[in-house]
Design a protein around this motif. Structure first.
Motif, PDB file in Angstrom:
ATOM      1  N   THR A  91       0.819  -1.211   0.000  1.00 41.02           N
ATOM      2  CA  THR A  91       0.000   0.000   0.000  1.00 41.02           C
ATOM      3  C   THR A  91       0.851   1.259   0.000  1.00 41.02           C
ATOM      4  O   THR A  91       0.534   2.241  -0.687  1.00 41.02           O
ATOM      5  CB  THR A  91      -0.942  -0.012   1.225  1.00 41.02           C
ATOM      6  OG1 THR A  91      -1.798  -1.152   1.145  1.00 41.02           O
ATOM      7  CG2 THR A  91      -1.799   1.248   1.265  1.00 41.02           C
ATOM      8  N   ARG A  92       1.940   1.243   0.737  1.00 37.76           N
ATOM      9  CA  ARG A  92       2.789   2.437   0.796  1.00 37.76           C
ATOM     10  C   ARG A  92       3.469   2.701  -0.550  1.00 37.76           C
ATOM     11  O   ARG A  92       3.606   3.856  -0.956  1.00 37.76           O
ATOM     12  CB  ARG A  92       3.822   2.288   1.915  1.00 37.76           C
ATOM     13  CG  ARG A  92       4.608   3.565   2.194  1.00 37.76           C
ATOM     14  CD  ARG A  92       5.508   3.387   3.403  1.00 37.76           C
ATOM     15  NE  ARG A  92       6.354   4.557   3.628  1.00 37.76           N
ATOM     16  CZ  ARG A  92       6.005   5.624   4.343  1.00 37.76           C
ATOM     17  NH1 ARG A  92       4.804   5.663   4.911  1.00 37.76           N
ATOM     18  NH2 ARG A  92       6.834   6.621   4.499  1.00 37.76           N
ATOM     19  N   THR A  93       3.868   1.671  -1.237  1.00 39.49           N
ATOM     20  CA  THR A  93       4.471   1.848  -2.558  1.00 39.49           C
ATOM     21  C   THR A  93       3.442   2.405  -3.535  1.00 39.49           C
ATOM     22  O   THR A  93       3.752   3.291  -4.344  1.00 39.49           O
ATOM     23  CB  THR A  93       5.032   0.512  -3.068  1.00 39.49           C
ATOM     24  OG1 THR A  93       6.017   0.035  -2.148  1.00 39.49           O
ATOM     25  CG2 THR A  93       5.661   0.679  -4.438  1.00 39.49           C
ATOM     26  N   LEU A  94       2.210   1.903  -3.466  1.00 38.62           N
ATOM     27  CA  LEU A  94       1.150   2.444  -4.316  1.00 38.62           C
ATOM     28  C   LEU A  94       0.883   3.904  -3.985  1.00 38.62           C
ATOM     29  O   LEU A  94       0.648   4.729  -4.879  1.00 38.62           O
ATOM     30  CB  LEU A  94      -0.128   1.616  -4.143  1.00 38.62           C
ATOM     31  CG  LEU A  94      -0.068   0.178  -4.648  1.00 38.62           C
ATOM     32  CD1 LEU A  94      -1.348  -0.563  -4.297  1.00 38.62           C
ATOM     33  CD2 LEU A  94       0.168   0.148  -6.147  1.00 38.62           C
ATOM     34  N   ASN A  95       0.925   4.231  -2.712  1.00 37.64           N
ATOM     35  CA  ASN A  95       0.724   5.613  -2.284  1.00 37.64           C
ATOM     36  C   ASN A  95       1.765   6.534  -2.903  1.00 37.64           C
ATOM     37  O   ASN A  95       1.440   7.586  -3.471  1.00 37.64           O
ATOM     38  CB  ASN A  95       0.772   5.687  -0.761  1.00 37.64           C
ATOM     39  CG  ASN A  95       0.773   7.096  -0.236  1.00 37.64           C
ATOM     40  OD1 ASN A  95       1.829   7.695  -0.015  1.00 37.64           O
ATOM     41  ND2 ASN A  95      -0.410   7.657  -0.012  1.00 37.64           N
ATOM     42  N   ARG A  96       3.024   6.129  -2.828  1.00 36.36           N
ATOM     43  CA  ARG A  96       4.086   6.987  -3.351  1.00 36.36           C
ATOM     44  C   ARG A  96       4.010   7.103  -4.868  1.00 36.36           C
ATOM     45  O   ARG A  96       4.295   8.167  -5.433  1.00 36.36           O
ATOM     46  CB  ARG A  96       5.460   6.458  -2.919  1.00 36.36           C
ATOM     47  CG  ARG A  96       5.747   6.596  -1.415  1.00 36.36           C
ATOM     48  CD  ARG A  96       5.410   7.986  -0.903  1.00 36.36           C
ATOM     49  NE  ARG A  96       5.935   8.260   0.423  1.00 36.36           N
ATOM     50  CZ  ARG A  96       5.207   8.320   1.533  1.00 36.36           C
ATOM     51  NH1 ARG A  96       3.910   8.081   1.483  1.00 36.36           N
ATOM     52  NH2 ARG A  96       5.773   8.617   2.693  1.00 36.36           N
ATOM     53  N   ALA A  97       3.616   6.034  -5.540  1.00 40.82           N
ATOM     54  CA  ALA A  97       3.462   6.108  -6.993  1.00 40.82           C
ATOM     55  C   ALA A  97       2.377   7.111  -7.366  1.00 40.82           C
ATOM     56  O   ALA A  97       2.554   7.944  -8.272  1.00 40.82           O
ATOM     57  CB  ALA A  97       3.134   4.725  -7.552  1.00 40.82           C
ATOM     58  N   THR A  98       1.252   7.056  -6.669  1.00 47.56           N
ATOM     59  CA  THR A  98       0.161   7.993  -6.953  1.00 47.56           C
ATOM     60  C   THR A  98       0.571   9.422  -6.646  1.00 47.56           C
ATOM     61  O   THR A  98       0.301  10.341  -7.426  1.00 47.56           O
ATOM     62  CB  THR A  98      -1.086   7.604  -6.141  1.00 47.56           C
ATOM     63  OG1 THR A  98      -1.526   6.304  -6.546  1.00 47.56           O
ATOM     64  CG2 THR A  98      -2.209   8.602  -6.360  1.00 47.56           C
ATOM     65  N   LEU A  99       1.226   9.641  -5.515  1.00 47.19           N
ATOM     66  CA  LEU A  99       1.662  10.996  -5.175  1.00 47.19           C
ATOM     67  C   LEU A  99       2.613  11.549  -6.237  1.00 47.19           C
ATOM     68  O   LEU A  99       2.507  12.725  -6.625  1.00 47.19           O
ATOM     69  CB  LEU A  99       2.351  10.994  -3.818  1.00 47.19           C
ATOM     70  CG  LEU A  99       1.484  10.684  -2.590  1.00 47.19           C
ATOM     71  CD1 LEU A  99       2.362  10.585  -1.351  1.00 47.19           C
ATOM     72  CD2 LEU A  99       0.397  11.735  -2.391  1.00 47.19           C
ATOM     73  N   ALA A 100       3.518  10.724  -6.715  1.00 46.13           N
ATOM     74  CA  ALA A 100       4.461  11.185  -7.732  1.00 46.13           C
ATOM     75  C   ALA A 100       3.733  11.582  -9.009  1.00 46.13           C
ATOM     76  O   ALA A 100       4.015  12.631  -9.602  1.00 46.13           O
ATOM     77  CB  ALA A 100       5.492  10.090  -8.025  1.00 46.13           C
ATOM     78  N   ARG A 101       2.795  10.771  -9.427  1.00 43.60           N
ATOM     79  CA  ARG A 101       2.101  11.028 -10.692  1.00 43.60           C
ATOM     80  C   ARG A 101       1.106  12.169 -10.577  1.00 43.60           C
ATOM     81  O   ARG A 101       0.777  12.815 -11.573  1.00 43.60           O
ATOM     82  CB  ARG A 101       1.413   9.745 -11.160  1.00 43.60           C
ATOM     83  CG  ARG A 101       2.429   8.645 -11.379  1.00 43.60           C
ATOM     84  CD  ARG A 101       1.793   7.339 -11.770  1.00 43.60           C
ATOM     85  NE  ARG A 101       2.722   6.231 -11.505  1.00 43.60           N
ATOM     86  CZ  ARG A 101       2.609   5.030 -12.034  1.00 43.60           C
ATOM     87  NH1 ARG A 101       1.607   4.768 -12.854  1.00 43.60           N
ATOM     88  NH2 ARG A 101       3.485   4.092 -11.735  1.00 43.60           N
TER      89      ARG A 101
END
Length: 359
Positions: free
Chosen positions: A7-17
């Motif tokens: 979940t944290r990796t998905l969070n960071r991917a979304t924040l970056a994009r």
């Protein structure tokens, strides 16, 4: 490359994009196109969303393109008003036509029981052919004599939101405007619409929509894609582009699709405090919103709450008192987190004070 993403990796991917890790110097029109538009049911909310994403953002970066017709406000995803580029408005409105018609007529099923929808659309087009801006109420009242069993509100909203492609014209949606919603035909305001909206194996617009969603929101499931756009007819588009994508699994074992070269930062990447407007798609643009918000806070995402992101996740809500930003934490904040929230709140307060016209 890992096959599972937590979940944290998905969070960071979304924040970056979403450009919520670092504010961007990308021109506002290009950013709005990248984001697939901004939810704009409440007209002033996109300004906060862009203030949190764009370095040196100024309100005229939206107001002037709206007035110049390179941005537009219209009903699109999930039958809500979105702020999109003129090109996306022309291309996407036909693609959403069936969705808009189904959802709107379901809302007014009883009142529209004896209304011939094609006849209603034709009457509205005849009315709007003179190019005069009209409100939803004016449109509804103008056609109401023909269908007295339906309220003008039901008729007007059915026309505007579903049957006849229209845009809300300025000053609606410009900075600090309190103007009501007035409409023009999309072809009169922006020029001819794009493709016919057919969902088939050659639906290039649908294929582009899949890839653009992943560029701004991925990695994501097909259910997330559908939750964002509201469209049921994209499986063929997903199949058509699948060989251009890579896949992962989320913590529940569901398949996540993604673009090969899209950013996927390390999960320990620092995430600064950010303030999101009501209904921001960074939270709403998923079926499973757990990458951004805890399940027990999820109901707030559909009530118009404005969110504070702390370490990338919803940790508070905010409102304004005059131009001052007031924060209500949803969980205890550490001293360092509280300081960061106060600093970002002050920055947003300074934005409002600088650009809000004096009473």
């Amino acid at each position: 490359m890992p096959t599972h993403l937590d979940t944290r990796t998905l969070n960071r991917a979304t924040l970056a994009r979403q450009h919520l890790l670092d504010r961007t110097a990308t021109p506002v029109l290009d950013l709005i196109a990248h984001l697939g538009g901004l939810q704009a049911q409440l007209p002033q909310e996109p300004f906060t969303g862009l203030c949190s994403r764009v370095a040196g953002f100024e309100p005229d970066m939206v107001s002037q393109p709206l007035e110049g017709r390179s941005l537009a406000r219209l009903h699109l995803m999930r039958r809500t008003v979105h702020l999109v580029t003129a090109e996306d408005a022309r291309q996407w409105r036909p693609r959403h036509h069936t969705l808009l018609r189904q959802r709107t007529t379901a809302t007014y099923r009883r009142e529209l029981a004896d209304v011939d929808l094609d006849e209603l659309a034709a009457a509205a087009r005849t009315l709007m052919a003179d190019g005069q801006p009209r409100s939803l109420g004016e449109i509804g009242r103008a056609v109401a004599q023909r269908w007295p069993q339906a309220s003008p509100r039901a008729l007007g909203e059915t026309v505007v939101a579903a049957l006849v492609p229209m845009v809300q014209i300025p000053p609606r949606g410009t900075w600090a405007s309190n103007g009501g919603a007035f409409y023009r035909l999309i072809e009169d305001w922006l020029g001819p619409a794009g493709h016919d909206g057919a969902a088939d194996e050659h639906d290039l617009a649908g294929q582009a929509m899949v890839k653009r969603y992943l560029a701004a929101f991925g990695p994501a499931t097909t259910s997330d894609l559908r939750a964002w756009c509201g469209l049921a007819g994209l499986p063929a588009a997903v199949r058509a582009v699948r060989n251009e994508l890579i896949s992962f699994r989320d913590p529940r074992g569901r398949e996540l699709l993604d673009l090969p070269d899209a950013p996927r930062p390390e999960p320990d990447t620092p995430a600064p405090v950010r303030f999101l407007p009501a209904f921001d798609n960074a939270v709403l643009g998923f079926h499973d919103r757990s990458r951004m918000i805890d399940d027990h806070f999820r109901p707030l995402s559909v009530t118009g709450a404005r969110f504070v992101l702390v370490d990338g996740r919803v940790a508070g809500t905010w409102t304004t008192a005059e131009t001052a930003v007031m924060v209500t934490p949803l969980r205890p904040l550490t001293k360092a987190e509280q300081t960061a929230v106060e600093e970002e709140a002050q920055q947003l307060t300074d934005f409002f004070r600088k650009w809000t016209p004096s009473a």
